[in-house]
Design a protein around this motif. Structure first.
Motif, PDB file in Angstrom:
ATOM      1  N   MET A  32       5.410  11.001  46.329  1.00  0.00           N
ATOM      2  CA  MET A  32       6.162  11.971  45.587  1.00  0.00           C
ATOM      3  C   MET A  32       5.785  13.396  45.999  1.00  0.00           C
ATOM      4  O   MET A  32       6.660  14.238  46.155  1.00  0.00           O
ATOM      5  N   LYS A  33       4.486  13.672  46.181  1.00  0.00           N
ATOM      6  CA  LYS A  33       4.051  14.991  46.613  1.00  0.00           C
ATOM      7  C   LYS A  33       4.563  15.299  48.010  1.00  0.00           C
ATOM      8  O   LYS A  33       4.920  16.424  48.306  1.00  0.00           O
ATOM      9  N   ILE A  34       4.607  14.275  48.853  1.00  0.00           N
ATOM     10  CA  ILE A  34       5.042  14.484  50.233  1.00  0.00           C
ATOM     11  C   ILE A  34       6.520  14.884  50.261  1.00  0.00           C
ATOM     12  O   ILE A  34       6.912  15.775  51.001  1.00  0.00           O
ATOM     13  N   SER A  35       7.359  14.274  49.459  1.00  0.00           N
ATOM     14  CA  SER A  35       8.773  14.621  49.456  1.00  0.00           C
ATOM     15  C   SER A  35       8.985  16.036  48.915  1.00  0.00           C
ATOM     16  O   SER A  35       9.869  16.759  49.380  1.00  0.00           O
ATOM     17  N   THR A  36       8.170  16.454  47.953  1.00  0.00           N
ATOM     18  CA  THR A  36       8.284  17.811  47.418  1.00  0.00           C
ATOM     19  C   THR A  36       7.894  18.831  48.477  1.00  0.00           C
ATOM     20  O   THR A  36       8.568  19.855  48.663  1.00  0.00           O
ATOM     21  N   VAL A  37       6.821  18.531  49.207  1.00  0.00           N
ATOM     22  CA  VAL A  37       6.387  19.420  50.275  1.00  0.00           C
ATOM     23  C   VAL A  37       7.438  19.436  51.386  1.00  0.00           C
ATOM     24  O   VAL A  37       7.753  20.496  51.940  1.00  0.00           O
ATOM     25  N   SER A  38       8.000  18.305  51.693  1.00  0.00           N
ATOM     26  CA  SER A  38       9.029  18.216  52.722  1.00  0.00           C
ATOM     27  C   SER A  38      10.273  19.013  52.310  1.00  0.00           C
ATOM     28  O   SER A  38      10.857  19.735  53.123  1.00  0.00           O
ATOM     29  N   GLN A  39      10.646  18.899  51.052  1.00  0.00           N
ATOM     30  CA  GLN A  39      11.802  19.663  50.557  1.00  0.00           C
ATOM     31  C   GLN A  39      11.522  21.168  50.598  1.00  0.00           C
ATOM     32  O   GLN A  39      12.387  21.959  50.953  1.00  0.00           O
ATOM     33  N   ALA A  40      10.293  21.544  50.245  1.00  0.00           N
ATOM     34  CA  ALA A  40       9.924  22.961  50.277  1.00  0.00           C
ATOM     35  C   ALA A  40       9.947  23.482  51.711  1.00  0.00           C
ATOM     36  O   ALA A  40      10.401  24.602  51.973  1.00  0.00           O
ATOM     37  N   ALA A  41       9.469  22.673  52.646  1.00  0.00           N
ATOM     38  CA  ALA A  41       9.480  23.072  54.047  1.00  0.00           C
ATOM     39  C   ALA A  41      10.914  23.233  54.548  1.00  0.00           C
ATOM     40  O   ALA A  41      11.234  24.188  55.257  1.00  0.00           O
ATOM     41  N   LYS A  42      11.794  22.311  54.188  1.00  0.00           N
ATOM     42  CA  LYS A  42      13.202  22.412  54.592  1.00  0.00           C
ATOM     43  C   LYS A  42      13.854  23.652  53.976  1.00  0.00           C
ATOM     44  O   LYS A  42      14.633  24.348  54.639  1.00  0.00           O
ATOM     45  N   ALA A  43      13.533  23.913  52.730  1.00  0.00           N
ATOM     46  CA  ALA A  43      14.086  25.099  52.066  1.00  0.00           C
ATOM     47  C   ALA A  43      13.585  26.364  52.760  1.00  0.00           C
ATOM     48  O   ALA A  43      14.340  27.329  52.938  1.00  0.00           O
ATOM     49  N   GLY A  44      12.328  26.371  53.172  1.00  0.00           N
ATOM     50  CA  GLY A  44      11.775  27.514  53.901  1.00  0.00           C
ATOM     51  C   GLY A  44      12.464  27.701  55.243  1.00  0.00           C
ATOM     52  O   GLY A  44      12.768  28.832  55.651  1.00  0.00           O
ATOM     53  N   GLN A  45      12.709  26.590  55.942  1.00  0.00           N
ATOM     54  CA  GLN A  45      13.404  26.668  57.221  1.00  0.00           C
ATOM     55  C   GLN A  45      14.825  27.208  57.044  1.00  0.00           C
ATOM     56  O   GLN A  45      15.295  28.018  57.844  1.00  0.00           O
ATOM     57  N   ARG A  46      15.512  26.748  55.989  1.00  0.00           N
ATOM     58  CA  ARG A  46      16.863  27.257  55.721  1.00  0.00           C
ATOM     59  C   ARG A  46      16.826  28.758  55.413  1.00  0.00           C
ATOM     60  O   ARG A  46      17.686  29.516  55.877  1.00  0.00           O
ATOM     61  N   ALA A  47      15.833  29.177  54.643  1.00  0.00           N
ATOM     62  CA  ALA A  47      15.720  30.598  54.303  1.00  0.00           C
ATOM     63  C   ALA A  47      15.477  31.435  55.553  1.00  0.00           C
ATOM     64  O   ALA A  47      16.072  32.507  55.722  1.00  0.00           O
ATOM     65  N   ILE A  48      14.619  30.952  56.446  1.00  0.00           N
ATOM     66  CA  ILE A  48      14.351  31.675  57.701  1.00  0.00           C
ATOM     67  C   ILE A  48      15.613  31.730  58.551  1.00  0.00           C
ATOM     68  O   ILE A  48      15.957  32.778  59.120  1.00  0.00           O
ATOM     69  N   HIS A  49      16.330  30.621  58.638  1.00  0.00           N
ATOM     70  CA  HIS A  49      17.575  30.585  59.402  1.00  0.00           C
ATOM     71  C   HIS A  49      18.599  31.550  58.813  1.00  0.00           C
ATOM     72  O   HIS A  49      19.251  32.312  59.539  1.00  0.00           O
ATOM     73  N   ASP A  50      18.744  31.546  57.490  1.00  0.00           N
ATOM     74  CA  ASP A  50      19.692  32.450  56.822  1.00  0.00           C
ATOM     75  C   ASP A  50      19.302  33.912  57.049  1.00  0.00           C
ATOM     76  O   ASP A  50      20.159  34.767  57.273  1.00  0.00           O
ATOM     77  N   PHE A  51      18.000  34.195  57.006  1.00  0.00           N
ATOM     78  CA  PHE A  51      17.528  35.567  57.230  1.00  0.00           C
ATOM     79  C   PHE A  51      17.846  36.015  58.649  1.00  0.00           C
ATOM     80  O   PHE A  51      18.326  37.117  58.869  1.00  0.00           O
ATOM     81  N   LYS A  52      17.592  35.134  59.629  1.00  0.00           N
ATOM     82  CA  LYS A  52      17.890  35.481  61.022  1.00  0.00           C
ATOM     83  C   LYS A  52      19.384  35.698  61.218  1.00  0.00           C
ATOM     84  O   LYS A  52      19.792  36.644  61.874  1.00  0.00           O
ATOM     85  N   THR A  53      20.196  34.859  60.610  1.00  0.00           N
ATOM     86  CA  THR A  53      21.643  35.024  60.704  1.00  0.00           C
ATOM     87  C   THR A  53      22.067  36.356  60.094  1.00  0.00           C
ATOM     88  O   THR A  53      22.898  37.072  60.655  1.00  0.00           O
ATOM     89  N   SER A  54      21.468  36.707  58.956  1.00  0.00           N
ATOM     90  CA  SER A  54      21.799  37.979  58.303  1.00  0.00           C
ATOM     91  C   SER A  54      21.403  39.165  59.167  1.00  0.00           C
ATOM     92  O   SER A  54      22.158  40.136  59.284  1.00  0.00           O
ATOM     93  N   THR A  55      20.236  39.121  59.779  1.00  0.00           N
ATOM     94  CA  THR A  55      19.805  40.237  60.620  1.00  0.00           C
ATOM     95  C   THR A  55      20.682  40.348  61.868  1.00  0.00           C
ATOM     96  O   THR A  55      20.985  41.452  62.311  1.00  0.00           O
ATOM     97  N   ASP A  56      21.114  39.203  62.427  1.00  0.00           N
ATOM     98  CA  ASP A  56      22.018  39.239  63.584  1.00  0.00           C
ATOM     99  C   ASP A  56      23.354  39.877  63.203  1.00  0.00           C
ATOM    100  O   ASP A  56      23.894  40.705  63.933  1.00  0.00           O
ATOM    101  N   THR A  57      23.871  39.482  62.054  1.00  0.00           N
ATOM    102  CA  THR A  57      25.140  40.039  61.574  1.00  0.00           C
ATOM    103  C   THR A  57      25.007  41.533  61.311  1.00  0.00           C
ATOM    104  O   THR A  57      25.885  42.325  61.682  1.00  0.00           O
ATOM    105  N   LEU A  58      23.922  41.939  60.704  1.00  0.00           N
ATOM    106  CA  LEU A  58      23.684  43.351  60.430  1.00  0.00           C
ATOM    107  C   LEU A  58      23.581  44.142  61.725  1.00  0.00           C
ATOM    108  O   LEU A  58      24.150  45.231  61.844  1.00  0.00           O
ATOM    109  N   SER A  59      22.910  43.591  62.707  1.00  0.00           N
ATOM    110  CA  SER A  59      22.775  44.263  63.997  1.00  0.00           C
ATOM    111  C   SER A  59      24.132  44.440  64.669  1.00  0.00           C
ATOM    112  O   SER A  59      24.443  45.503  65.194  1.00  0.00           O
ATOM    113  N   GLU A  60      24.953  43.392  64.634  1.00  0.00           N
ATOM    114  CA  GLU A  60      26.291  43.484  65.224  1.00  0.00           C
ATOM    115  C   GLU A  60      27.142  44.511  64.488  1.00  0.00           C
ATOM    116  O   GLU A  60      27.867  45.295  65.117  1.00  0.00           O
ATOM    117  N   THR A  61      27.057  44.517  63.171  1.00  0.00           N
ATOM    118  CA  THR A  61      27.824  45.475  62.369  1.00  0.00           C
ATOM    119  C   THR A  61      27.379  46.894  62.675  1.00  0.00           C
ATOM    120  O   THR A  61      28.205  47.809  62.797  1.00  0.00           O
TER     121      THR A  61
END
Length: 89
Positions: free
Chosen positions: A1-30
């Motif tokens: 159970m702890k492993i799945s929570t950590v895995s979900q948190a890691a995936k959420a962190g990866q999504r947040a990093i990806h979203d942040f990079k996408t936002s900075t790319d869009t801002l740079s283009e704009t």
């Protein structure tokens, strides 16, 4: 159970990093698009002003007396307007 929570948190962190990079790319283009548009506007404005000055110079050379009379009239009108705003008559 702890492993799945950590895995979900890691995936959420990866999504947040990806979203942040996408936002900075869009801002740079704009930002670049805005800068390019501003440069085009400045260039077009400079061309229009240079053309206006050229035309005005040509008209003054063609009709110098009319230009002097127009400048005198505009100055007199401006003087009357400014003096009436200051309370003088």
């Amino acid at each position: 159970m702890k492993i799945s929570t950590v895995s979900q948190a890691a995936k959420a962190g990866q999504r947040a990093i990806h979203d942040f990079k996408t936002s900075t790319d869009t801002l740079s283009e704009t930002w670049e698009d805005g800068r390019a548009a501003a440069e085009r506007f400045i260039d077009e404005t400079r061309d229009r002003v240079e053309d206006f000055v050229h035309q005005a110079t040509r008209r003054v050379k063609r009709n110098p007396l009319a230009a002097v009379a127009l400048a005198f009239g505009a100055g007199a009108l401006l003087g009357v307007v400014l003096s009436s705003r200051n309370g003088r008559r």
